[in-house]
Design an enzyme around this catalytic site. Structure first.
Site, mmCIF file in Angstrom:
data_model
loop_
_atom_site.group_PDB
_atom_site.id
_atom_site.type_symbol
_atom_site.label_atom_id
_atom_site.label_comp_id
_atom_site.label_asym_id
_atom_site.label_seq_id
_atom_site.Cartn_x
_atom_site.Cartn_y
_atom_site.Cartn_z
ATOM 1 C CE LYS A 165 1.908 8.996 -10.617
ATOM 2 N NZ LYS A 165 1.746 7.564 -10.368
ATOM 3 C CG ASP B 54 -1.608 2.922 -9.420
ATOM 4 O OD1 ASP B 54 -2.093 4.027 -9.714
ATOM 5 O OD2 ASP B 54 -1.993 1.851 -9.915
ATOM 6 C CD GLN C 267 -0.761 7.856 -16.883
ATOM 7 O OE1 GLN C 267 -0.366 8.839 -17.475
ATOM 8 N NE2 GLN C 267 -1.946 7.851 -16.312
ATOM 9 N N GLY D 26 -5.220 7.997 -11.385
ATOM 10 C CA GLY D 26 -6.034 8.087 -10.168
ATOM 11 C C GLY D 26 -5.073 8.377 -9.034
ATOM 12 C CG HIS D 27 -2.555 11.117 -9.179
ATOM 13 N ND1 HIS D 27 -1.830 12.118 -9.751
ATOM 14 C CD2 HIS D 27 -2.305 10.012 -9.915
ATOM 15 C CE1 HIS D 27 -1.173 11.641 -10.808
ATOM 16 N NE2 HIS D 27 -1.458 10.363 -10.926
HETATM 17 P P1 GDP Z 1 -0.690 7.499 -7.489
HETATM 18 O O1 GDP Z 1 -1.465 7.143 -8.702
HETATM 19 O O2 GDP Z 1 0.780 7.386 -7.698
HETATM 20 O O3 GDP Z 1 -1.073 8.830 -6.902
HETATM 21 O O4 GDP Z 1 -1.056 6.404 -6.389
HETATM 22 P P2 GDP Z 1 -2.536 5.851 -6.052
HETATM 23 O O5 GDP Z 1 -3.288 6.884 -5.323
HETATM 24 O O6 GDP Z 1 -3.174 5.271 -7.268
HETATM 25 O O7 GDP Z 1 -2.201 4.613 -5.135
HETATM 26 C C1 GDP Z 1 -1.490 4.758 -3.951
HETATM 27 C C2 GDP Z 1 -2.349 4.217 -2.800
HETATM 28 O O8 GDP Z 1 -1.542 4.023 -1.656
HETATM 29 C C3 GDP Z 1 -3.434 5.185 -2.362
HETATM 30 O O9 GDP Z 1 -4.528 4.451 -1.877
HETATM 31 C C4 GDP Z 1 -2.776 5.963 -1.224
HETATM 32 O O10 GDP Z 1 -3.716 6.489 -0.305
HETATM 33 C C5 GDP Z 1 -1.957 4.885 -0.591
HETATM 34 N N1 GDP Z 1 -0.709 5.305 0.062
HETATM 35 C C6 GDP Z 1 0.169 6.250 -0.325
HETATM 36 N N2 GDP Z 1 1.256 6.243 0.484
HETATM 37 C C7 GDP Z 1 1.044 5.263 1.380
HETATM 38 C C8 GDP Z 1 1.806 4.740 2.470
HETATM 39 O O11 GDP Z 1 2.927 5.156 2.747
HETATM 40 N N3 GDP Z 1 1.257 3.695 3.160
HETATM 41 C C9 GDP Z 1 0.031 3.175 2.871
HETATM 42 N N4 GDP Z 1 -0.413 2.160 3.596
HETATM 43 N N5 GDP Z 1 -0.719 3.642 1.867
HETATM 44 C C10 GDP Z 1 -0.210 4.671 1.133
HETATM 45 P P1 IMO Z 2 -1.474 6.788 -12.080
HETATM 46 O O1 IMO Z 2 -1.262 8.204 -12.539
HETATM 47 C C1 IMO Z 2 -1.235 2.530 -12.966
HETATM 48 C C2 IMO Z 2 -1.779 1.327 -17.143
HETATM 49 C C3 IMO Z 2 -3.007 0.499 -17.446
HETATM 50 C C4 IMO Z 2 -2.478 -0.332 -18.601
HETATM 51 C C5 IMO Z 2 -1.602 0.664 -19.353
HETATM 52 C C6 IMO Z 2 -2.286 1.337 -20.529
HETATM 53 O O2 IMO Z 2 -2.633 6.620 -11.166
HETATM 54 O O3 IMO Z 2 -0.220 6.200 -11.568
HETATM 55 P P2 IMO Z 2 -4.122 3.256 -20.696
HETATM 56 O O4 IMO Z 2 -5.517 3.318 -20.149
HETATM 57 O O5 IMO Z 2 -3.243 4.342 -20.216
HETATM 58 O O6 IMO Z 2 -4.104 3.106 -22.190
HETATM 59 O O7 IMO Z 2 -3.531 1.863 -20.119
HETATM 60 O O8 IMO Z 2 -1.209 1.628 -18.407
HETATM 61 N N1 IMO Z 2 -2.038 2.616 -16.450
HETATM 62 C C7 IMO Z 2 -1.812 2.824 -15.157
HETATM 63 N N2 IMO Z 2 -1.382 1.985 -14.183
HETATM 64 N N3 IMO Z 2 -1.431 3.834 -12.688
HETATM 65 C C8 IMO Z 2 -1.827 4.694 -13.650
HETATM 66 O O9 IMO Z 2 -1.925 6.027 -13.435
HETATM 67 C C9 IMO Z 2 -2.066 4.192 -14.939
HETATM 68 N N4 IMO Z 2 -2.466 4.757 -16.099
HETATM 69 C C10 IMO Z 2 -2.432 3.778 -17.020
HETATM 70 O O10 IMO Z 2 -3.377 -0.288 -16.348
HETATM 71 O O11 IMO Z 2 -1.652 -1.362 -18.108
HETATM 72 MG MG MG Z 3 -2.977 5.837 -9.314
#
Ligand code: GDP
Ligand code: IMO
Ligand code: MG
Length: 422
Positions: free
Chosen positions: A16, A13, A222, A40-41
């Site tokens: 990416k 998270d 991840q 979840g991206h």
């Molecule tokens: P990922 O899994 O690495 O793609 O990240 P996620 O999408 O799960 O979580 C990142 C969250 O932060 C999302 O809700 C993005 O929209 C948000 N986000 C990304 N970059 C920024 C930033 O620079 N500032 C803020 N406030 N939110 C951001």
């Molecule tokens: P993105 O790509 C954050 C975490 C779960 C748990 C552990 C194992 O959005 O960054 P799993 O379901 O993979 O067996 O869970 O890994 N986890 C993540 N945490 N971002 C993710 O993906 C994750 N994918 C798995 O919360 O701790």
């Molecule tokens: Mg994510």
């Protein structure tokens, strides 16, 4: 070869999706190489928001091509829904999307087992996303998996499902008292889904080989600290999340990976269980969680929040061979009187700048206190934020080439490499 990998440097998270979306404007071909719908991206383009689980984020741009590699475990329902969303955003995927026929299918009993295993672990829970990730990777290694290419042949598919059930039904029944599943039940579930996937089945490895002279962006899921070997085991996911996984997950030579971009937040989050040295107290964690909307993009779970952890970041940079860092969420720390950064750990054996293989639960971070900063805008990086960025660069020895200060695609500042040291 102009291949670039994006990896998460923390516990996932990191943003990416946002970075992959931003960069995909410079790349014609994009691919995912590991993980599944546990990812979840998030991508925000103006008023529209997308959460990508299986497909590479870059497909949201018109004209990009790409796909899903052999190393991914595919949730067919999620894939079906995502194909619809992406086609609405950027036009037909026919001739743009390739799903490698070698990728594994997450079957309904994998999700049931994931939930049951978690339940039975009691206080040793991992806190998985319950997307069936662990059991489907287990079956792949145990050679009981069902590969997506078998969707082409109903007879072979039924045979493979039968085989998978011969391994999984005893687990469901004897370990968890869950009613065994029948082959027909799984076939009835899978056949309607098959039609959504068939048009896209192919050989992504061969496609990448044919297009190896093009600019290609590989999107990790991840994060490094969730890698099955190099992460905080057993509180990890079941795939390799480090840059090397791009080679095996896609079937391309390792020396094609020319650039490795590592994404980190300006602080740290973790969702699920496991050690987290720089975790904030609950009051501050809640403040950051609300400001940064730190709730799981896949599961909605609240994320645990903590300060930036440089021993962990150095470790992640080393494992991935990160050449440039892109830092997100600098805006979320705006308005704090002070910002802490862990530069080392105090351990029972003394002070260290390294990330330990065992005993992370008993380290105490050694913090450096930095001045907080005001509002971040595209025109001006606040002075205190620049000091923070320079400290991180000095401490980890890798340049930070992009700053993100908001969720939207447009909210980024590209930085030139200022210091000659890099
Ligand atoms: P990922 O899994 O690495 O793609 O990240 P996620 O999408 O799960 O979580 C990142 C969250 O932060 C999302 O809700 C993005 O929209 C948000 N986000 C990304 N970059 C920024 C930033 O620079 N500032 C803020 N406030 N939110 C951001
Ligand atoms: P993105 O790509 C954050 C975490 C779960 C748990 C552990 C194992 O959005 O960054 P799993 O379901 O993979 O067996 O869970 O890994 N986890 C993540 N945490 N971002 C993710 O993906 C994750 N994918 C798995 O919360 O701790
Ligand atoms: Mg994510």
């Amino acid at each position: 070869m102009p291949f670039t990998v994006i990896v998460g440097l923390q516990w996932g998270d990191e943003g990416k999706g946002k970075i992959a979306d931003y960069l995909s404007g410079e790349f014609g071909i994009v691919a995912r190489f590991q993980g599944g719908a546990n990812a979840g991206h998030t991508v925000n383009i103006g008023k529209k928001s997308y959460i990508m689980h299986i497909l590479p984020t870059g497909l949201l741009r018109q004209g990009t091509k790409g796909g899903v590699g052999a190393g991914v475990v595919i949730d067919l329902e999620t894939l079906r829904d995502e194909i619809k969303v992406v086609e609405k955003a950027s036009g037909p995927l026919k001739d743009r999307l390739i799903i490698d026929e070698r990728a594994q299918i997450v079957l309904p009993f994998h999700k049931i087992e994931d939930a049951q295993i978690e339940e039975s672990r009691k206080n040793l829970r991992i806190g998985t996303t319950q997307r069936g990730i662990g059991p489907s990777y287990r079956d792949r290694y145990a050679r009981y998996g069902v590969r997506v290419g078998l969707l082409r042949d109903e007879g072979l598919l039924a045979e493979a499902i039968e085989r998978a059930l011969s391994f999984n039904n005893p687990i469901l029944e004897s370990m968890f008292g869950v009613k065994p599943m029948s082959r027909d039940e799984i076939m009835d579930w899978i056949m309607p889904l098959r039609d959504y996937v068939l048009p896209y089945l192919g050989d992504l490895s061969a496609f990448l080989w044919r297009n190896r002279d093009q600019k290609i962006l590989l999107e990790g899921a991840q994060g490094t600290l969730l890698d099955v070997d190099f992460g905080t085991y057993p509180y990890v996911t079941s795939s390799h999340c480090i840059a090397g996984a791009a080679s095996v997950g896609l079937g391309i030579p390792p020396y094609w990976l020319e650039n490795v971009i590592g994404v980190t937040k300006a602080y740290t989050t973790r969702v699920g269980e496991g050690p987290f040295p720089t975790e904030m107290d609950e009051a501050l964690s809640a403040e950051i969680r609300n400001k940064g909307s730190e709730f799981g993009a896949s599961t909605g779970r609240p994320r645990r929040c903590g300060w930036l952890d440089l021993p962990a970041l150095r470790y992640a940079i080393r494992l991935n061979g990160v050449k440039e860092i892109m830092m997100t969420k600098l805006d979320v720390l705006s308005g704090l009187p002070e910002v802490l950064v862990a530069v080392a750990y105090e351990t029972p054996a003394g002070k260290t700048r390294d990330f330990p293989i065992y005993g992370l639960e008993s380290v105490k971070p050694v913090y450096k206190s930095m001045k907080g900063w005001g509002t971040f805008t595209g025109e001006r990086i606040p002075h205190a934020a620049l000091e923070f960025i320079k400290l991180v660069e000095e401490e980890v020895g890798v340049p930070i080439t992009l700053l993100s200060y908001g969720g939207d695609r447009a909210e980024v500042i590209r930085r030139r490499i200022i210091s000659e040291e890099f």
